[in-house]
Design a protein around this motif. Sequence first.
Motif, short mmCIF file in Angstrom:
data_model
loop_
_atom_site.label_atom_id
_atom_site.label_comp_id
_atom_site.label_asym_id
_atom_site.label_seq_id
_atom_site.Cartn_x
_atom_site.Cartn_y
_atom_site.Cartn_z
N ARG A 141 -12.04 16.72 2.33
CA ARG A 141 -11.36 15.90 2.06
C ARG A 141 -11.66 14.88 3.25
O ARG A 141 -11.19 14.13 2.71
CB ARG A 141 -9.81 16.89 1.91
N GLN B 184 -11.61 11.38 2.09
CA GLN B 184 -10.34 10.55 2.35
C GLN B 184 -10.26 9.51 3.73
O GLN B 184 -9.15 8.44 3.14
CB GLN B 184 -8.64 11.45 2.27
N TYR C 123 -0.25 11.11 6.93
CA TYR C 123 -0.08 9.55 6.24
C TYR C 123 -1.00 9.98 4.61
O TYR C 123 -1.73 11.00 4.91
CB TYR C 123 -1.54 9.20 6.84
N GLN C 124 0.26 10.05 4.39
CA GLN C 124 0.53 11.00 2.58
C GLN C 124 0.89 9.89 1.75
O GLN C 124 1.93 9.30 2.39
CB GLN C 124 1.33 12.26 2.98
N ASP C 125 0.66 9.65 0.26
CA ASP C 125 0.87 9.15 -0.85
C ASP C 125 0.96 7.86 0.17
O ASP C 125 1.73 6.92 -0.49
CB ASP C 125 2.39 9.46 -1.21
N GLU C 126 -0.15 7.06 0.53
CA GLU C 126 -0.35 5.43 1.24
C GLU C 126 1.00 5.31 2.10
O GLU C 126 1.05 4.08 1.55
CB GLU C 126 -1.02 5.00 0.11
N GLN C 127 1.54 6.78 2.79
CA GLN C 127 2.82 6.49 3.79
C GLN C 127 2.06 6.87 4.73
O GLN C 127 2.13 8.31 4.43
CB GLN C 127 4.20 6.38 2.75
N ARG D 149 3.76 8.31 8.62
CA ARG D 149 5.19 8.70 9.22
C ARG D 149 4.71 9.32 10.17
O ARG D 149 4.32 10.60 10.19
CB ARG D 149 5.48 9.93 8.22
N PRO E 68 -3.73 15.70 6.23
CA PRO E 68 -2.81 14.27 6.71
C PRO E 68 -2.52 13.67 7.67
O PRO E 68 -2.23 12.90 8.90
CB PRO E 68 -1.23 14.97 6.29
#
Length: 388
Positions: free
Chosen positions: A200, A204, A247-251, A253, A332
Amino acid sequence: MKIFKLPDLGEGLPDAVVREWHVQEGDHIAAHQSLVTVETAKALVEVPAPWGGTVEKLFAAADETVNVGEPLVGFKEAGAPEPEAEEEAGGREPAPAVERADSGTVVGKIEQSGAVLGAEVAPSTTPRRLATPAVRALARRLAVDLTGLQPRGERFTAAEVRAVAQQAPAAKAAKPADKAEPEKAQMSPARRAMALAMSRARDQVAPMTLCDQVDISAWWGKESATLRLIRALQQACADEPNLNALYQDEQLRPAASVNIGLAVDSPRGLFVPVLKDVAARTDDEILQQIEDYKEQARNQGIAQQDLQDGTILLSNFGAMAGRYATPVVLPPTVAIVGAGRTFQGVVAVDDRPAVRPLLPLSVSADHRAVTGGELARFLKSMLQALSR
């Protein structure tokens, strides 16, 4: 039959290896009682019963792999007749209700029922186990049979198991072998978890790494290096919160608290337990938690919930060897700090050369979520905190 399937244990793996059953077919158990110990992603996890009842079938043997969602345990449905009773009653008229009420069985006499039930009732006490689940799992992996052996203390230790395993090759070498067979190695759950995590990260993450070193003569030898690293990392997260983030779903946080995943090396492999909300904990609490994690990693394994919810990672690889590295960011999360081996180096002090203890640092970040300037300021904050 009421089927209980292997649940998702939260490690991102599609399966788990059965290490030890705590129940047998025919046992009557209560809800939340421990059913089985499984191994997945560096953790030995005890799976509890979702409900109470009689265990009718175990769908896997020890050391077998069960996929998430596959049957694990079958429970007897409430009101269903016992298998023995079905065999005896086949082709016969049902016994009168009064007889069933008197004897407590479908068929048979009162005098017989007491003996049968007495033989079927599970013992009220379980035999004393001479090894923890982690040690028993280690013994299985090393092909060490603990049956007939006696521990030096109350229970077998991992060191004793390894000592027995080391003696086994010598004994085998003394015997003539007809034909050499290639060894077949099965990847452990911990290594499969590592392989998946690294895959991953490769697919990613856009990694970048920045390195530097800091003079730690102000406190070296007087304070815990691990604690100083944790507090410096905490300060850097406060100064650059985008590195303490997911960093998840291109966001991106940023996290509300600093939860440091701390790499702990053990004979069973690498564990990454999480020190949660370090800003709210005292130095003594953090040091005690670290010691607890080390002890758990050596013996019984670390609890599942303690391996989750990390927001940034710390790898103190310098305790073994190496100065600089390119630590791998595990999504993430977006950052990982690597601390190298402290060494004596020459630095300028008042325009004169001086030998001081220097601590190398390597910080990797995911460039999809973190800028180069943020990474540099984060490292600078750590260097300043460690130099004081």
